[in-house]
Enzyme design. Structure first.
Site, PDB file in Angstrom:
ATOM      1  N   GLU A   1       0.841  -1.210   0.000  1.00 21.39           N
ATOM      2  CA  GLU A   1       0.000   0.000   0.000  1.00 21.39           C
ATOM      3  C   GLU A   1       0.872   1.255   0.000  1.00 21.39           C
ATOM      4  O   GLU A   1       0.637   2.196  -0.766  1.00 21.39           O
ATOM      5  CB  GLU A   1      -0.922  -0.021   1.222  1.00 21.39           C
ATOM      6  CG  GLU A   1      -1.685   1.263   1.468  1.00 21.39           C
ATOM      7  CD  GLU A   1      -1.613   1.708   2.913  1.00 21.39           C
ATOM      8  OE1 GLU A   1      -1.146   2.835   3.163  1.00 21.39           O
ATOM      9  OE2 GLU A   1      -2.019   0.930   3.802  1.00 21.39           O
TER      10      GLU A   1
ATOM     11  N   LEU B   1     -20.243   0.980  29.020  1.00 23.80           N
ATOM     12  CA  LEU B   1     -20.414  -0.364  28.473  1.00 23.80           C
ATOM     13  C   LEU B   1     -20.670  -0.268  26.982  1.00 23.80           C
ATOM     14  O   LEU B   1     -21.427   0.597  26.532  1.00 23.80           O
ATOM     15  CB  LEU B   1     -21.576  -1.076  29.169  1.00 23.80           C
ATOM     16  CG  LEU B   1     -21.888  -2.523  28.741  1.00 23.80           C
ATOM     17  CD1 LEU B   1     -22.449  -3.309  29.935  1.00 23.80           C
ATOM     18  CD2 LEU B   1     -22.871  -2.606  27.579  1.00 23.80           C
ATOM     19  N   VAL B   2     -20.043  -1.153  26.244  1.00 20.58           N
ATOM     20  CA  VAL B   2     -20.278  -1.268  24.803  1.00 20.58           C
ATOM     21  C   VAL B   2     -20.561  -2.726  24.497  1.00 20.58           C
ATOM     22  O   VAL B   2     -19.861  -3.619  24.978  1.00 20.58           O
ATOM     23  CB  VAL B   2     -19.055  -0.796  23.993  1.00 20.58           C
ATOM     24  CG1 VAL B   2     -19.275  -1.032  22.501  1.00 20.58           C
ATOM     25  CG2 VAL B   2     -18.781   0.667  24.248  1.00 20.58           C
ATOM     26  N   GLY B   3     -21.605  -2.990  23.712  1.00 17.67           N
ATOM     27  CA  GLY B   3     -21.932  -4.371  23.372  1.00 17.67           C
ATOM     28  C   GLY B   3     -22.390  -4.496  21.938  1.00 17.67           C
ATOM     29  O   GLY B   3     -23.036  -3.589  21.417  1.00 17.67           O
ATOM     30  N   GLY B   4     -22.073  -5.625  21.301  1.00 19.50           N
ATOM     31  CA  GLY B   4     -22.562  -5.871  19.946  1.00 19.50           C
ATOM     32  C   GLY B   4     -21.619  -6.741  19.148  1.00 19.50           C
ATOM     33  O   GLY B   4     -20.603  -7.215  19.649  1.00 19.50           O
TER      34      GLY B   4
ATOM     35  N   PRO C   1     -19.451  23.514   3.124  1.00 20.25           N
ATOM     36  CA  PRO C   1     -19.743  22.478   4.128  1.00 20.25           C
ATOM     37  C   PRO C   1     -20.771  21.498   3.578  1.00 20.25           C
ATOM     38  O   PRO C   1     -21.710  21.884   2.878  1.00 20.25           O
ATOM     39  CB  PRO C   1     -20.313  23.273   5.309  1.00 20.25           C
ATOM     40  CG  PRO C   1     -19.798  24.665   5.128  1.00 20.25           C
ATOM     41  CD  PRO C   1     -19.712  24.872   3.645  1.00 20.25           C
TER      42      PRO C   1
ATOM     43  N   SER D   1     -24.126  20.621  10.518  1.00 18.14           N
ATOM     44  CA  SER D   1     -23.233  20.743  11.674  1.00 18.14           C
ATOM     45  C   SER D   1     -21.876  21.306  11.273  1.00 18.14           C
ATOM     46  O   SER D   1     -21.241  22.022  12.052  1.00 18.14           O
ATOM     47  CB  SER D   1     -23.065  19.398  12.373  1.00 18.14           C
ATOM     48  OG  SER D   1     -22.536  18.430  11.498  1.00 18.14           O
TER      49      SER D   1
END
Length: 1019
Positions: free
Chosen positions: A111, A359-362, A897, A901
């Site tokens: 690369e 907490l993170v889940g998945g 833009p 946002s």
């Protein structure tokens, strides 16, 4: 939160239900595909298939066409007549998992090498130079299964850029001299990551699975794997690069996305012309049906020592590849529930016990053939002592989901949330958009490539139960990350040196988790009341202005208002700055302001999480002037969330247990700054040196001991007692509604916190240190963690003004590509090489930032040598080349833009800097177009040359951890190296021993005058 694909395993490197899709409009009305032109594949034998019916959002005005070329390349074309920049990306469905076993990092090295010359364009910086001259940029990344290349360029020059880009995949040179140099860039990139916990944990996860599985490979590579070991084993790495490219860079593994102003037919012809000659070698798509975590890798516990003082628990389950189930996405459903943060959630219960903070889940991607399901938490001190109990609670919640069974109303809510997000999706920047699409073209039918990662179609309880069945104690891997394991480990990971200990989880613990019963405190989420139902786009008011207008100016507040007239989505951005003299008066008050807002956000989390799921988010943080609050997203329920936040701010009661936990986490974050990268330390020290008032990490740490609960409780009413609020309300909102929102904010603060206005004399901003003519100062510090040096060299020029801004920016535009090409590509100083403007408090200058294994005084000499070469380069530059740079900078500055946002952020920057030059881009570009080459030469000779009369320079040298000392200046003769330009003899600088004494001895710049006359602007 539900785990999203962009979130890594580790923190870096978030029924009778009413439909929100217009009463379930039929697909033909909700979404539409284009078939404006009938381009038949019969026109061109190079095209195998055309996809006219690309399903897209009703709000998306761009035209799309899918192609499959005869050589197997999948293509998505995007015609956008309004785009300022064109872009293209090509994704090769090959990555580090396909590296040869004895040359780790070869795909990543490949690369890097493709950027350094091709047969048609042999000059090694031809591609980057062309892009730089035409307002473009480029990058690439390598992952386990993908190598993704992308660029953007001014819309007139797509064909020239695409031609150069296409040669990467037709006839790269892999020049021997480039190879020998570029291996240093890869090594420097790896060295940058060696002490980074995210990279260390990722590699350790790979290393603790099946060592024969490709997943276990070291993907980045370094000098040892790409040069030293191959030399020892008689391997010619250039030949291996050629072999790798000729083997795997096959058209049947490629996907392309091209975006431009051209018509779909013109884009089609362009892609066919440039890419139909890429050879199809019929390489089988790499698949990995065997999971890297087999039975012997399960029921294992890993105790890991981090670099930073962090405490994390990672619970991982191997699961099958769910990619083919994208229309029902069972992993999304379970991640939504397990990662939920509302009342009755797993996180809510674990936080109430004082064990975790986040907490993170998945589901987490692995590769074709395998995935993972993760539940990751950030542990408190108490939580570290209750890991078994935390995991027991996880299995209790999973048991709750089994007992309840798959809920169609939950799936329907996820479906509706995703559909709204897709329908009203913000427009992306072209470069990121094409890169993403090129990557996912490999996985979905052409017609569904835009919708596949959003729209859910099939409720499949059987698939949900299948994944749920994998979330069992006998299928688990557990990793605990904590400094408490120092000195208690017995293993070292090969590439990053991570210390860890591996233990089998005792059978009795597994049985305890298997017998997890139902916990009455766990509840399924309530229906989300924040899902928007009103998507009306408000008519533009008669007095609508092209830029923000001041519609309220009182002792208490300034309110800027701008009704959206560009994006026409049901969204708004509400920005507030609450000025308070108490927020930054000393390190103690700075700490208390920080803790107040962290505790406030912590207490709002359960309430605000539902809003975040529904596309309505907020940000709240302390600043050197007070507090900043923004609320962004769908405007329908926005005032409800804002009112709740302001009420909570004004009536906040501190929870003692959370106070201690968050204070301890804050202390760790202050301590962890020591482990940031050397170049980040250099930037930090320069800010401390140049800003009138700035508290150091050490000062904040020392003052944190004095923050007690009673003191913080007393501070909050003091902070809120006197405020000045400056706000920008921008989007799908009326002037009257904006005034009403501002009045609500003021009334709430006055009623509950008895807030009064500040005096005008209290609204003064901090100023910047003014360096003397011909002054050069050096500040030196050591980084205790990294074995690289860092440097920031700052040439202070002047106060911001239209003319000074354009002199500086045009000079930066001219030197940007040569700087990278000279200092990084040719001289190989390091992976991180940057040049550009630095602006703070209205004062600006040119800066260079480098991170390198070489000592700072050597880096200093190379920057000075480079600047001398640029003087001659500019003097010799043709008028045509000079005008290209002016045009390139003009295009960059006038690049519109892409979303509300982003436009709001530009206006907000003008407001918080108190410059209020809302039409800055047009004003400055008009001036830019009057500049001559002589103007820039004069600017250089007056401000930047070694003997310039108005040269003002300060350098920050950050030494590597193993360097006890280093000279601040030195001579490095280059006669023996014909590739290096001679560095000038530099004078002895003034070494800064004490920051306070340095600043005390120098004057301060005045503040920049506002662009707006407020007396005239008053209503």
């Amino acid at each position: 939160m539900r785990y999203r694909l962009a979130w890594l395993l580790h923190s870096a490197l978030p029924s009778t239900f009413r439909s929100v899709l217009g009463a379930r409009l039929p697909p033909s009305e909700r979404l539409c595909g284009f078939q404006k032109k009938t381009y038949s594949k019969m026109n061109n034998p190079a095209i195998k298939r055309i996809g006219h019916h690309i399903i897209k959002s009703h709000e998306d005005k761009r035209e799309y066409r899918g192609l499959e070329l005869a050589n197997g390349i999948k293509v998505l074309l995007v015609s956008d007549p309004t785009t300022d920049k064109s872009s293209a990306a090509l994704d090769v469905h090959i990555g580090s998992l396909s590296d040869p076993p004895n040359i780790a990092g070869l795909s990543h090295f490949c690369e890097h090498m493709l950027f350094l010359g091709t047969k048609k364009y042999p000059k090694e910086n031809e591609y980057s130079q062309f892009l730089s001259e035409h307002a473009g940029s480029s990058n690439a990344f390598t992952s386990g299964e993908h190598t993704n290349y992308y660029f953007d360029v001014s819309h007139e020059h797509l064909e020239g850029a695409l031609d150069r880009f296409a040669q990467f995949f037709l006839c790269p040179l892999f020049d021997e001299s480039c190879k020998d140099r570029e291996v240093n860039a890869v090594d420097s990139e790896h060295e940058k990551n060696v002490m980074n916990d995210a990279w260390r944990l990722f590699q350790l996860e790979k290393a603790t699975g099946n060592p024969k599985h490709p997943f276990s490979k070291f993907g980045t590579g370094n000098k040892y794997t790409l040069e030293t070991r191959p030399n020892q084993e008689g391997i010619d790495v250039r030949q291996e690069l050629l072999k790798f490219h000729s083997t795997y860079y096959s058209s049947n593994l490629m996907a392309i996305c091209v975006l431009g102003r051209e018509s779909l037919d013109d884009l089609t012809n362009l892609v066919v012309k440039l890419f139909s000659e890429v050879e199809n070698k019929n390489v089988p798509l790499p698949e990995f049906p065997e999971h890297p975590f087999q039975e012997e890798h399960l029921k294992q516990l890993y105790k890991i020592v981090p670099i930073k003082d962090i405490r994390n628990l990672y619970v991982t389950f191997p699961i099958p590849d769910l990619q083919k189930y994208y229309k029902s996405n069972p992993g999304h459903y379970l991640g939504h529930l397990i990662g939920h943060e509302g009342p009755g959630s797993l996180l809510s219960e674990l936080k109430s016990k004082g064990w975790v903070n986040t907490l993170v889940g998945g589901q987490k991607e692995g590769a074709r053939g395998f995935m993972f399901f993760i539940i990751n938490v950030d542990l408190t001190e108490e939580g570290l002592l209750h890991v078994e109990d935390i995991i027991l609670h996880m299995f209790q919640y999973i048991q709750k989901l089994r007992a309840e069974g798959p809920q169609e109303w939950v799936f329907q809510e996820c479906k509706d949330l995703n559909a709204v997000a897709f329908r009203f999706k913000d427009k992306e920047r072209p470069r990121g958009y094409t890169s993403k699409i090129a990557g996912i073209l490999h996985y979905y039918p052409l017609e569904e490539v835009l919708t596949a990662e959003y729209l859910l179609e099939e409720f499949r309880p059987d698939l949900i139960e299948m994944v749920l069945d994998k979330l069992r104690p006998e299928n688990v891997r557990v990793a605990i990350v904590s400094k408490s394991f120092e000195g208690k480990t017995d293993r070292t990971e090969e590439w990053y040196g991570t210390q860890y200990k591996q233990e089998a989880i005792p059978d009795e613990v597994i049985k305890k988790w298997q017998n997890a019963d139902l916990n009455g405190k766990f509840k399924l989420p309530m229906k989300n009341e924040f899902i928007p139902t009103n998507f009306e786009i408000l008519s533009l008011e008669k007095e609508a202005t092209p830029y923000p207008s001041l519609i309220k100016d009182t002792a208490m507040s300034k309110l800027w208002f701008k009704q959206d007239d560009k994006f026409f989505l049901p969204k708004a951005c509400l920005n507030f700055e609450f000025f308070s003299p108490f927020a930054y008066v000393d390190p103690l008050h700075c700490n208390m302001a920080y803790l107040y807002l962290e505790l406030l956000k912590d207490s709002l989390n359960e309430y605000a999480y539902a809003a975040e799921l529904a596309g309505l988010s907020y940000d709240l943080q302390n600043t050197i002037y007070g507090m900043y609050l923004s609320v962004k997203g769908y405007n329908d329920k926005q005032p409800i969330l804002l009112k709740k936040i302001i009420e909570k701010m004004a009536t906040f009661e501190i929870d003692e247990k959370r106070f201690e936990i968050i204070k301890e986490a804050y202390m760790r974050s202050l301590n962890n700054f020591r482990a940031e990268q050397p170049h980040q330390h250099a930037m930090y020290y320069l800010r401390l040196l140049m800003t009138e008032v700035a508290w150091t990490k050490d000062e904040l740490k020392e003052a944190l001991d004095d923050v007690t609960l009673p003191r913080l409780k007393a501070f909050i009413p003091q902070l809120l007692s006197r405020l000045h609020i400056e706000a920008l309300l921008h989007g799908n909102i009326t002037k009257q509604a904006a005034l009403g929102i501002m009045q609500m904010v003021e009334d709430t603060l006055i009623e509950h916190a008895h807030t009064k206005p500040l005096l005008p004399s209290q609204l003064v901003r901090y100023r910047e240190v003014q360096l003397p003519d011909r002054g050069w100062f050096v500040y030196q510090q050591r980084n205790e963690v990294h074995n690289n040096c860092g440097i920031e060299i700052y040439y202070q020029t002047d106060m911001q003004s239209t003319s000074e801004n354009m002199f500086l920016e045009l000079f930066c535009q001219i030197i940007s590509e040569p700087c990278f090409n000279t200092l990084r590509t040719k001289e190989q100083l390091g992976y991180i090489v940057f040049s550009g403007p630095r602006r703070a408090n209205g004062i600006q200058g040119l800066r260079f930032i480098i991170q390198s294994e070489k000592p700072p005084h050597y880096l200093e000499s190379r920057v000075e040598a480079f600047l001398i070469t640029m003087e001659k380069s500019i003097e010799d530059m043709t008028e045509e080349a000079f005008q290209k740079h002016i045009q390139a900078l003009a295009i960059r500055r006038l690049d519109k833009p892409k979303k509300l946002s982003a436009e709001c952020a530009k206006y907000w920057g003008e407001i918080i800097s108190q410059q209020y030059n809302f039409d800055r881009d047009n004003i400055e570009v008009a001036y830019l177009k009057t500049l001559t080459k002589e103007d820039i030469i004069k600017f250089y000779k007056e401000m930047l040359a070694v003997d310039a009369p108005r040269r003002h320079k300060v350098s920050v040298h950050v030494l590597a951890r193993e360097m006890d000392s280093c000279p601040v200046v030195g001579e490095f003769p280059c006669q023996n190296d014909i590739n290096l330009s001679q560095a000038p003899a530099l004078p002895q600088p003034e070494v800064i021993q004490n920051m306070t004494e340095f600043k005390r001895g120098l004057p301060l710049f005045p503040l920049v005058k506002p662009h707006i006359n407020f007396m005239a602007a008053k209503l």
